[in-house]
Motif scaffolding. Structure first.
Motif, PDB file in Angstrom:
ATOM      1  N   ASN A  80      29.427  -1.819  -2.587  1.00 50.66           N
ATOM      2  CA  ASN A  80      28.738  -3.041  -3.007  1.00 50.66           C
ATOM      3  C   ASN A  80      29.193  -3.573  -4.352  1.00 50.66           C
ATOM      4  O   ASN A  80      28.508  -4.408  -4.947  1.00 50.66           O
ATOM      5  CB  ASN A  80      27.227  -2.807  -3.006  1.00 50.66           C
ATOM      6  N   LEU A  81      30.355  -3.111  -4.820  1.00 52.86           N
ATOM      7  CA  LEU A  81      30.941  -3.651  -6.036  1.00 52.86           C
ATOM      8  C   LEU A  81      32.398  -4.005  -5.787  1.00 52.86           C
ATOM      9  O   LEU A  81      33.148  -3.217  -5.204  1.00 52.86           O
ATOM     10  CB  LEU A  81      30.851  -2.670  -7.193  1.00 52.86           C
ATOM     11  N   LEU A  82      32.801  -5.196  -6.213  1.00 59.23           N
ATOM     12  CA  LEU A  82      34.194  -5.624  -6.140  1.00 59.23           C
ATOM     13  C   LEU A  82      34.650  -5.971  -7.543  1.00 59.23           C
ATOM     14  O   LEU A  82      33.915  -6.619  -8.300  1.00 59.23           O
ATOM     15  CB  LEU A  82      34.357  -6.841  -5.225  1.00 59.23           C
ATOM     16  N   SER A  83      35.855  -5.551  -7.900  1.00 61.23           N
ATOM     17  CA  SER A  83      36.360  -5.772  -9.253  1.00 61.23           C
ATOM     18  C   SER A  83      37.724  -6.440  -9.207  1.00 61.23           C
ATOM     19  O   SER A  83      38.622  -5.987  -8.505  1.00 61.23           O
ATOM     20  CB  SER A  83      36.461  -4.433  -9.999  1.00 61.23           C
ATOM     21  N   LEU A  84      37.873  -7.537  -9.959  1.00 64.78           N
ATOM     22  CA  LEU A  84      39.155  -8.236 -10.051  1.00 64.78           C
ATOM     23  C   LEU A  84      39.645  -8.180 -11.480  1.00 64.78           C
ATOM     24  O   LEU A  84      38.961  -8.614 -12.414  1.00 64.78           O
ATOM     25  CB  LEU A  84      39.006  -9.688  -9.587  1.00 64.78           C
ATOM     26  N   LYS A  85      40.849  -7.635 -11.661  1.00 63.61           N
ATOM     27  CA  LYS A  85      41.452  -7.496 -12.979  1.00 63.61           C
ATOM     28  C   LYS A  85      42.242  -8.760 -13.336  1.00 63.61           C
ATOM     29  O   LYS A  85      42.230  -9.752 -12.605  1.00 63.61           O
ATOM     30  CB  LYS A  85      42.363  -6.268 -13.010  1.00 63.61           C
ATOM     31  N   VAL A 202      36.855 -12.052   0.249  1.00 61.76           N
ATOM     32  CA  VAL A 202      36.602 -12.122   1.693  1.00 61.76           C
ATOM     33  C   VAL A 202      37.331 -10.990   2.420  1.00 61.76           C
ATOM     34  O   VAL A 202      36.759 -10.287   3.271  1.00 61.76           O
ATOM     35  CB  VAL A 202      37.042 -13.484   2.258  1.00 61.76           C
ATOM     36  N   LYS A 203      38.611 -10.811   2.099  1.00 63.05           N
ATOM     37  CA  LYS A 203      39.407  -9.743   2.723  1.00 63.05           C
ATOM     38  C   LYS A 203      38.772  -8.382   2.501  1.00 63.05           C
ATOM     39  O   LYS A 203      38.616  -7.579   3.427  1.00 63.05           O
ATOM     40  CB  LYS A 203      40.828  -9.774   2.142  1.00 63.05           C
ATOM     41  N   GLU A 204      38.375  -8.121   1.273  1.00 63.69           N
ATOM     42  CA  GLU A 204      37.845  -6.805   0.931  1.00 63.69           C
ATOM     43  C   GLU A 204      36.523  -6.527   1.644  1.00 63.69           C
ATOM     44  O   GLU A 204      36.264  -5.402   2.096  1.00 63.69           O
ATOM     45  CB  GLU A 204      37.667  -6.691  -0.582  1.00 63.69           C
ATOM     46  N   LEU A 205      35.688  -7.535   1.756  1.00 65.29           N
ATOM     47  CA  LEU A 205      34.412  -7.342   2.442  1.00 65.29           C
ATOM     48  C   LEU A 205      34.616  -7.010   3.916  1.00 65.29           C
ATOM     49  O   LEU A 205      33.902  -6.172   4.478  1.00 65.29           O
ATOM     50  CB  LEU A 205      33.553  -8.609   2.299  1.00 65.29           C
ATOM     51  N   GLU A 206      35.602  -7.648   4.544  1.00 67.50           N
ATOM     52  CA  GLU A 206      35.876  -7.327   5.947  1.00 67.50           C
ATOM     53  C   GLU A 206      36.389  -5.903   6.112  1.00 67.50           C
ATOM     54  O   GLU A 206      36.020  -5.206   7.054  1.00 67.50           O
ATOM     55  CB  GLU A 206      36.882  -8.329   6.519  1.00 67.50           C
ATOM     56  N   PHE A 207      37.236  -5.456   5.196  1.00 65.59           N
ATOM     57  CA  PHE A 207      37.779  -4.107   5.289  1.00 65.59           C
ATOM     58  C   PHE A 207      36.705  -3.053   5.014  1.00 65.59           C
ATOM     59  O   PHE A 207      36.690  -1.986   5.620  1.00 65.59           O
ATOM     60  CB  PHE A 207      38.938  -3.927   4.308  1.00 65.59           C
ATOM     61  N   ARG A 208      35.791  -3.350   4.085  1.00 65.35           N
ATOM     62  CA  ARG A 208      34.785  -2.365   3.696  1.00 65.35           C
ATOM     63  C   ARG A 208      33.616  -2.284   4.673  1.00 65.35           C
ATOM     64  O   ARG A 208      33.020  -1.226   4.842  1.00 65.35           O
ATOM     65  CB  ARG A 208      34.245  -2.692   2.302  1.00 65.35           C
ATOM     66  N   PHE A 209      33.269  -3.428   5.245  1.00 65.03           N
ATOM     67  CA  PHE A 209      32.071  -3.479   6.091  1.00 65.03           C
ATOM     68  C   PHE A 209      32.439  -3.825   7.530  1.00 65.03           C
ATOM     69  O   PHE A 209      31.824  -4.683   8.154  1.00 65.03           O
ATOM     70  CB  PHE A 209      31.082  -4.520   5.544  1.00 65.03           C
ATOM     71  N   LYS A 210      33.437  -3.146   8.043  1.00 64.59           N
ATOM     72  CA  LYS A 210      33.951  -3.447   9.379  1.00 64.59           C
ATOM     73  C   LYS A 210      32.861  -3.321  10.442  1.00 64.59           C
ATOM     74  O   LYS A 210      32.725  -4.177  11.319  1.00 64.59           O
ATOM     75  CB  LYS A 210      35.126  -2.517   9.701  1.00 64.59           C
ATOM     76  N   GLU A 211      32.055  -2.263  10.363  1.00 62.73           N
ATOM     77  CA  GLU A 211      31.034  -2.051  11.384  1.00 62.73           C
ATOM     78  C   GLU A 211      29.851  -2.998  11.220  1.00 62.73           C
ATOM     79  O   GLU A 211      29.218  -3.398  12.201  1.00 62.73           O
ATOM     80  CB  GLU A 211      30.523  -0.602  11.336  1.00 62.73           C
ATOM     81  N   LEU A 212      29.553  -3.392   9.991  1.00 61.62           N
ATOM     82  CA  LEU A 212      28.374  -4.228   9.745  1.00 61.62           C
ATOM     83  C   LEU A 212      28.646  -5.709   9.947  1.00 61.62           C
ATOM     84  O   LEU A 212      27.717  -6.517  10.019  1.00 61.62           O
ATOM     85  CB  LEU A 212      27.861  -3.987   8.321  1.00 61.62           C
ATOM     86  N   GLU A 213      29.920  -6.091  10.012  1.00 58.15           N
ATOM     87  CA  GLU A 213      30.298  -7.491  10.196  1.00 58.15           C
ATOM     88  C   GLU A 213      29.627  -8.395   9.152  1.00 58.15           C
ATOM     89  O   GLU A 213      28.829  -9.279   9.467  1.00 58.15           O
ATOM     90  CB  GLU A 213      29.933  -7.972  11.601  1.00 58.15           C
ATOM     91  N   VAL A 214      29.958  -8.191   7.911  1.00 60.15           N
ATOM     92  CA  VAL A 214      29.375  -8.964   6.823  1.00 60.15           C
ATOM     93  C   VAL A 214      30.069 -10.315   6.696  1.00 60.15           C
ATOM     94  O   VAL A 214      31.288 -10.396   6.599  1.00 60.15           O
ATOM     95  CB  VAL A 214      29.491  -8.189   5.493  1.00 60.15           C
ATOM     96  N   ALA A 216      31.086 -13.316   4.414  1.00 59.40           N
ATOM     97  CA  ALA A 216      31.382 -13.297   2.978  1.00 59.40           C
ATOM     98  C   ALA A 216      30.348 -14.051   2.159  1.00 59.40           C
ATOM     99  O   ALA A 216      29.992 -13.625   1.051  1.00 59.40           O
ATOM    100  CB  ALA A 216      32.766 -13.875   2.736  1.00 59.40           C
ATOM    101  N   ASP A 217      29.847 -15.161   2.670  1.00 58.22           N
ATOM    102  CA  ASP A 217      28.885 -15.948   1.902  1.00 58.22           C
ATOM    103  C   ASP A 217      27.466 -15.388   1.980  1.00 58.22           C
ATOM    104  O   ASP A 217      26.534 -15.993   1.448  1.00 58.22           O
ATOM    105  CB  ASP A 217      28.908 -17.416   2.325  1.00 58.22           C
ATOM    106  N   GLU A 218      27.314 -14.217   2.609  1.00 57.34           N
ATOM    107  CA  GLU A 218      26.020 -13.538   2.630  1.00 57.34           C
ATOM    108  C   GLU A 218      26.055 -12.217   1.869  1.00 57.34           C
ATOM    109  O   GLU A 218      25.058 -11.496   1.824  1.00 57.34           O
ATOM    110  CB  GLU A 218      25.579 -13.296   4.084  1.00 57.34           C
ATOM    111  N   PHE A 219      27.201 -11.899   1.252  1.00 60.68           N
ATOM    112  CA  PHE A 219      27.327 -10.654   0.488  1.00 60.68           C
ATOM    113  C   PHE A 219      26.453 -10.717  -0.754  1.00 60.68           C
ATOM    114  O   PHE A 219      26.530 -11.655  -1.546  1.00 60.68           O
ATOM    115  CB  PHE A 219      28.786 -10.445   0.090  1.00 60.68           C
ATOM    116  N   SER A 220      25.627  -9.692  -0.937  1.00 58.31           N
ATOM    117  CA  SER A 220      24.672  -9.701  -2.054  1.00 58.31           C
ATOM    118  C   SER A 220      24.963  -8.608  -3.083  1.00 58.31           C
ATOM    119  O   SER A 220      24.062  -8.173  -3.800  1.00 58.31           O
ATOM    120  CB  SER A 220      23.246  -9.532  -1.514  1.00 58.31           C
ATOM    121  N   GLY A 221      26.225  -8.160  -3.144  1.00 57.26           N
ATOM    122  CA  GLY A 221      26.587  -7.143  -4.124  1.00 57.26           C
ATOM    123  C   GLY A 221      27.036  -7.739  -5.446  1.00 57.26           C
ATOM    124  O   GLY A 221      26.741  -8.895  -5.776  1.00 57.26           O
ATOM    125  N   VAL A 222      27.770  -6.935  -6.221  1.00 59.11           N
ATOM    126  CA  VAL A 222      28.207  -7.306  -7.570  1.00 59.11           C
ATOM    127  C   VAL A 222      29.713  -7.544  -7.564  1.00 59.11           C
ATOM    128  O   VAL A 222      30.471  -6.756  -6.995  1.00 59.11           O
ATOM    129  CB  VAL A 222      27.855  -6.192  -8.579  1.00 59.11           C
TER     130      VAL A 222
END
Length: 365
Positions: A80-85, A202-214, A216-222
């Motif tokens: 539930n955390l994504l970080s961009l450097k 968007v890419k990262e959310l699909e890879f991380r939550f493959k089973e949950l089918e998240v 992207a505009d409903e992601f509620s993490g950080v």
């Protein structure tokens, strides 16, 4: 949207690293205690709908070759955390074949939270989703939703730019621009920096939550972004925070910036301004206004929010002092020479010029 600003060295990036560490559960050499302390401590609490978790830790090491103790990453935190450097632009990347999705286990996710999202995975993901979207039942509903969302991102900064197609013979992503159709790697560095953020999420959310089918505009993490204004023209710097909150309305963004344009466009209570006094870092008290700083000038933001003591150059102040001293000494020759220099330094429409000319004229008289 939480926008952290402050002078270099005050700890903006360190705050982001500590947050990433709190979610990731493993230590890296970048986090070190202060030189004058025996240890450092981070206190953090992660809230979700149902509970609050403590995620604090201590840092005892100072030398770069030595790391701190490793702790096992916790899956639901790390996901539930994504970080961009700061490395967010990219060069041309040939795609000879379209590969399957990258598998992201907890350890890999945790590592990328600390090192930053892998933006090199974006092109393959985008081409994969676009090509398979033409085949019935090949993509899930969430995947179809996300690729449609991603295609709209090309025009989110400038409506004159649109996704055109994926070239079947070369797997190249083509973009329609006012100058014609180009490869998406040929976009400006500012465009690519923004797309790296948007597509990367968007890419990262699909890879991380493959089973949950998240979706992207409903992601509620950080989502952490260091130096959000990188590569952007001031006009786009003023837009980027709003664009991100529109694209991902349920996410919590924590970003750092050196840009007064980012802060000027911020909403009320979005800005966290840091200041230091004798080594003690604290949060500046900012005026409580209904519209944040959206009616302030850039100079007012630089001085009263970002703590910049002076917005003019040393040569300007030196010449102004020379002019004022010459006036005090009734020395018309020196005052005239200083005035000529100031006349060349000032903006053509600066009203100070008239005041200085009046003083010079009075001295001559």
């Amino acid at each position: 949207m939480n926008i952290i600003c402050g002078p270099n060295g005050i700890g903006k990036t360190t705050i982001l690293e500590c947050i990433a560490q709190s979610f990731s559960g493993q230590f890296v050499p970048i986090l070190k205690r202060r030189a004058d302390s025996s240890e450092g401590e981070v206190l953090a609490w992660i809230d979700d709908i149902s509970s609050t978790e403590s995620a604090g830790f201590k840092v005892t090491e100072f030398l770069p070759a030595r790391g701190n103790a490793y702790t096992q990453p916790i899956e639901h935190r790390a996901k539930n955390l994504l970080s961009l450097k700061v490395a967010r632009t990219f060069n041309y990347q040939p795609l000879d074949a379209v590969a399957k999705d990258v598998r992201k286990d907890t350890a890999k996710i945790s590592t990328e939270n600390i090192s930053g999202l892998n933006i090199s995975e974006v092109k393959n993901w985008f081409v994969n989703r676009h090509l398979y979207s033409a085949h019935s039942d090949s993509l899930t509903g969430a995947q179809l939703h996300n690729i449609s969302l991603a295609k709209e991102f090309f025009g989110i900064l400038n409506s004159n730019y649109k996704f055109s197609r994926v070239d079947a013979s070369s797997n190249e992503i083509m973009v329609s621009t006012p100058a014609g159709e180009i490869l998406y790697e040929y976009l400006s560095s500012g465009f690519k920096s923004c797309l790296s953020i948007l597509f990367g999420i968007v890419k990262e959310l699909e890879f991380r939550f493959k089973e949950l089918e998240v979706k992207a505009d409903e992601f509620s993490g950080v989502i952490l972004i260091d130096e959000i204004e990188l590569h952007l023209h001031p006009d786009w710097q003023a837009k980027i925070a709003k664009i991100l909150t529109i694209a991902f309305p349920k996410s919590q963004f924590i970003v750092s910036t050196h840009s007064p344009h980012v802060i000027q466009a911020a909403q009320l209570d979005e800005v966290i301004a840091l200041q230091t006094d004798n080594g003690h870092v604290f949060r500046r008290t900012l005026p409580e206004t209904q519209y944040g700083f959206q009616g302030w000038t850039i100079e007012e933001v630089l001085k009263d929010v970002m703590g910049m003591e002076d917005t003019r150059t040393l040569i300007y102040h030196k010449t102004l002092k020379e002019f004022e001293k010459a006036v005090d000494d009734d020395n018309y020759s020196d005052a005239s020479a200083a005035y000529e220099k100031l006349d060349s330094l000032l903006h053509p429409e600066n009203h100070l010029r008239k005041l200085l000319a009046f003083q010079l004229g009075a001295l001559k008289g």
